[in-house]
Design a protein around this motif. Structure first.
Motif, PDB file in Angstrom:
ATOM      1  N   ASP A  32      47.395 -47.402   7.124  1.00  0.00           N
ATOM      2  CA  ASP A  32      48.720 -48.519   7.891  1.00  0.00           C
ATOM      3  C   ASP A  32      48.425 -47.901   9.970  1.00  0.00           C
ATOM      4  O   ASP A  32      48.617 -48.419  10.643  1.00  0.00           O
ATOM      5  N   SER A  33      47.907 -46.642   9.698  1.00  0.00           N
ATOM      6  CA  SER A  33      47.929 -45.864  11.166  1.00  0.00           C
ATOM      7  C   SER A  33      46.321 -46.857  11.813  1.00  0.00           C
ATOM      8  O   SER A  33      46.973 -46.908  12.642  1.00  0.00           O
ATOM      9  N   LEU A  34      45.636 -47.072  10.609  1.00  0.00           N
ATOM     10  CA  LEU A  34      44.785 -48.252  11.359  1.00  0.00           C
ATOM     11  C   LEU A  34      44.954 -49.218  11.775  1.00  0.00           C
ATOM     12  O   LEU A  34      44.765 -50.310  12.864  1.00  0.00           O
ATOM     13  N   LYS A  35      45.978 -49.888  10.986  1.00  0.00           N
ATOM     14  CA  LYS A  35      46.484 -51.261  11.428  1.00  0.00           C
ATOM     15  C   LYS A  35      47.439 -50.960  12.817  1.00  0.00           C
ATOM     16  O   LYS A  35      47.149 -52.254  13.274  1.00  0.00           O
ATOM     17  N   GLY A  36      48.551 -50.268  12.888  1.00  0.00           N
ATOM     18  CA  GLY A  36      48.560 -50.003  13.568  1.00  0.00           C
ATOM     19  C   GLY A  36      48.200 -50.007  14.920  1.00  0.00           C
ATOM     20  O   GLY A  36      49.092 -50.496  16.367  1.00  0.00           O
ATOM     21  N   LYS A  37      47.090 -49.897  15.726  1.00  0.00           N
ATOM     22  CA  LYS A  37      45.986 -49.015  16.164  1.00  0.00           C
ATOM     23  C   LYS A  37      45.698 -50.988  16.871  1.00  0.00           C
ATOM     24  O   LYS A  37      45.551 -51.107  18.001  1.00  0.00           O
ATOM     25  N   MET A  38      45.843 -51.345  15.941  1.00  0.00           N
ATOM     26  CA  MET A  38      44.994 -53.104  15.654  1.00  0.00           C
ATOM     27  C   MET A  38      46.304 -53.817  16.158  1.00  0.00           C
ATOM     28  O   MET A  38      45.724 -54.897  17.162  1.00  0.00           O
TER      29      MET A  38
END
Length: 329
Positions: free
Chosen positions: A323-329
Motif C-alpha cells: 500500500d505504501s508503494l501504491k501511494g507513492k506512485m
C-alpha cells in the motif's frame, strides 16, 4: 828741398793719424768686448771648483753674453770667489734666487759662467749680491760615471752572451721551444685553444649583452618585474600560495607517513591484517563465523515467516508495504 820735406811731413802725419785711429778703434773694440764702456753692476758667486775658469771669460744669461769675469780669488778652504761684471740692461731679468754654474763655450771651448734667471717672485739682483752656485760635474766624475756605465754594459752583454749560448744549447723554455719541435707544436696548439676560448668568451659576452637588452625591453617580463609593482605583487601572492601549498603537501606527507607507520604496526586492525598472519586468520575465521551465522539467521527468519503463528503478522507487514508503494506512485 822744402817741397820734399813737406811731402815727408805730410806722409808722417798721415801714418801717425792712421796709427791713432787704429789705436782708438782697438781700444774701443777691446773695451766693448770687456764691457769697459758699458754701465754695469758687480755680482759674485763662490765655487768649490772653477774647472779652469779665467779672468776675462764671458758670462751668459739665456744664451746672451751679458758680462765678463773681473776677478777670481780664493776666499776660504777650497773656496773660489768669482766676481762678475753684468750689464745693467740685463739686471731686471736676473733675480736673487738665480743659480750660477760653470759651462763650456762649445764642446772644447773656453769656460764660461751661465746664469739661470730664477723665479719671477724673487727680487731683482742688486750690485754686490752673491748668487748661489751650482755644483759642477767635473771631468773625473764624468769619467767615473762613464766607467761605471761601461762596466754595467759589459755585464749586460756578458749576460746576453751567456743567455744566447744557453738558448742555442736548448736550455730553458725558450731554448726548448727553439730546439724541440714537439713542444713548439704543443705551444701552437695551446695558442689556438686560447684563441678559440677567447672567441667563445667574446661570443658569450655578445649573447649576454643581447639577453640584457631583451630583459630591458619595454613591456617584457623582466621589465614588468622591475617596474610594475602590480605584477610584482601578484607574483609575490602566487609565491605565497605556492609556499602554503608546499606546507600543506608537507603536512599531508607527514600524515601519510604516520598512517603508513600505523599500517606497519600491529596495534590496530589494519596493521594486524597486514602484518600479523595469525591475527589475520583469526579475523578471517570470525568473519566466516559471522557469515555462517547470518545465513542461519536468514534461514530461521524464513522459517518463522512460514510458521502459522507468525504468518498473519508477516502478511499484514507485506500488505502495508504494498500500500505504501501504491501511494507513492
Amino acid at each position: 828741398m822744402d817741397a820734399s820735406e813737406n811731402r815727408r811731413s805730410i806722409t808722417v802725419g798721415i801714418f801717425v793719424l792712421l796709427g791713432v785711429v787704429v789705436f782708438v778703434v782697438g781700444v774701443l773694440t777691446l773695451g766693448g768686448q770687456n764691457k769697459s764702456f758699458v754701465k754695469s753692476i758687480h755680482i759674485s758667486s763662490v765655487f768649490s771648483d772653477v774647472s779652469g775658469l779665467k779672468k776675462g771669460n764671458n758670462v751668459w744669461f739665456s744664451g746672451v753674453k751679458v758680462g765678463v769675469i773681473k776677478s777670481i780669488r780664493f776666499t776660504g778652504n777650497s773656496q773660489v770667489d768669482v766676481d762678475m761684471s753684468i750689464e745693467a740692461s740685463s739686471q731686471p731679468y736676473i733675480h736673487r734666487n738665480a743659480g750660477v754654474r760653470i759651462s763650456s763655450d762649445g764642446l772644447i771651448g773656453n769656460k764660461i759662467v751661465v746664469i739661470d734667471g730664477g723665479s719671477p717672485q724673487a727680487p731683482i739682483v742688486q750690485d754686490g749680491d752673491v748668487l748661489q752656485s751650482e755644483k759642477l760635474l767635473s771631468t773625473d766624475d764624468i769619467m767615473k760615471t762613464l766607467q761605471q756605465n761601461n762596466q754595467n754594459l759589459l755585464a749586460i752583454t756578458t749576460d746576453f752572451k751567456t743567455l744566447g749560448h744557453q738558448i742555442l744549447a736548448g736550455k730553458g723554455t725558450v731554448g726548448a721551444l727553439l730546439a724541440d719541435s714537439t713542444m713548439a707544436l704543443q705551444l701552437r696548439a695551446a695558442m689556438r685553444n686560447l684563441q678559440t676560448a677567447t672567441q667563445s668568451a667574446s661570443l658569450m659576452a655578445v649573447q649576454l649583452n643581447h639577453f640584457s637588452n631583451k630583459m630591458n625591453t619595454k613591456g617584457g617580463l623582466a621589465d614588468k618585474l622591475l617596474t610594475d609593482t602590480v605584477a610584482f605583487n601578484r607574483i609575490q601572492e602566487s609565491v605565497t600560495k605556492l609556499k602554503e601549498a608546499a606546507n600543506n603537501a608537507t603536512i599531508l606527507t607527514d600524515n601519510l607517513n604516520k598512517a603508513s607507520n600505523k599500517l606497519n604496526s600491529t596495534d590496530n586492525i589494519m596493521g594486524v591484517l597486514l602484518n600479523d598472519p595469525k591475527g589475520a586468520e583469526k579475523v578471517q575465521s570470525t568473519l566466516n563465523y559471522l557469515q555462517q551465522s547470518s545465513v542461519k539467521l536468514n534461514d530461521d527468519l524464513e522459517a518463522l515467516q512460514h510458521n502459522f503463528l507468525l504468518k498473519g503478522f508477516f502478511k499484514k507487514k507485506e500488505k502495508a508495504k504494498q500500500d505504501s508503494l501504491k501511494g507513492k506512485m
